[in-house]
Design a protein around this motif. Structure first.
Motif, mmCIF file in Angstrom:
data_model
loop_
_atom_site.group_PDB
_atom_site.id
_atom_site.type_symbol
_atom_site.label_atom_id
_atom_site.label_comp_id
_atom_site.label_asym_id
_atom_site.label_seq_id
_atom_site.Cartn_x
_atom_site.Cartn_y
_atom_site.Cartn_z
ATOM 1 N N VAL A 1 0.860 -1.178 0.000
ATOM 2 C CA VAL A 1 0.000 0.000 0.000
ATOM 3 C C VAL A 1 0.894 1.223 0.000
ATOM 4 N N THR A 2 0.432 2.270 -0.638
ATOM 5 C CA THR A 2 1.237 3.484 -0.750
ATOM 6 C C THR A 2 0.971 4.417 0.429
ATOM 7 N N GLN B 1 -2.269 6.298 -0.092
ATOM 8 C CA GLN B 1 -3.475 5.576 0.318
ATOM 9 C C GLN B 1 -3.658 5.634 1.830
ATOM 10 N N ILE C 1 -10.501 -0.155 -3.276
ATOM 11 C CA ILE C 1 -9.390 -1.098 -3.244
ATOM 12 C C ILE C 1 -9.893 -2.451 -2.753
ATOM 13 N N GLU D 1 -6.078 -5.078 0.785
ATOM 14 C CA GLU D 1 -5.359 -3.803 0.837
ATOM 15 C C GLU D 1 -5.915 -2.915 1.945
ATOM 16 N N ILE E 1 -3.933 -1.453 5.215
ATOM 17 C CA ILE E 1 -3.900 -0.035 5.588
ATOM 18 C C ILE E 1 -4.278 0.128 7.054
#
Length: 115
Positions: free
Chosen positions: A10-11, A14, A39, A43, A47
């Motif tokens: 995950v970025t 995000q 998403i 994911e 997060i």
């Protein structure tokens, strides 16, 4: 057919977006994050696990939503654990910073005459 057990990547973008939505709505459920960010469930769970490591949300408790430990100032957008107060009536509550230096929009500079 192989199944992967690795945690999805995950970025930071995000995570930041999820944090903003969670703090504004005071709701930290995997299914909600999944819908908000479009998403996968894995994911969204990754997060929330990362936000749990950062101390923003509580641990998972079955199918219940996680506890949210932060709030968002509705005037300046600052997200924090402390120095925020909720004001208003039963119909509409507003969360605001309690410190002048924390919220510049709440405490605007006085108008000046430059004549």
């Amino acid at each position: 057919m192989s199944t992967s057990t690795e945690t999805p990547a995950v970025t930071e973008e995000q995570i930041t977006e999820a944090l903003t939505l969670i703090a504004a709505g005071n709701h930290a459920a995997v299914s909600a994050v999944q819908r908000w960010l479009w998403i996968s469930f894995r994911e969204a769970n990754a997060i929330l696990d990362e936000l749990e490591k950062r101390g923003v949300v509580g641990p998972a408790d079955g199918s219940k939503a996680r506890a949210v430990y932060v709030r968002r100032c509705e005037q300046c957008g600052r997200i924090g654990k402390r120095a925020l107060q909720t004001i208003g009536n039963d119909e509409h509550n507003v969360t605001q910073c309690t410190n002048r230096t924390a919220c510049r929009k709440r405490w605007p500079k006085p108008a000046r005459d430059d004549d």
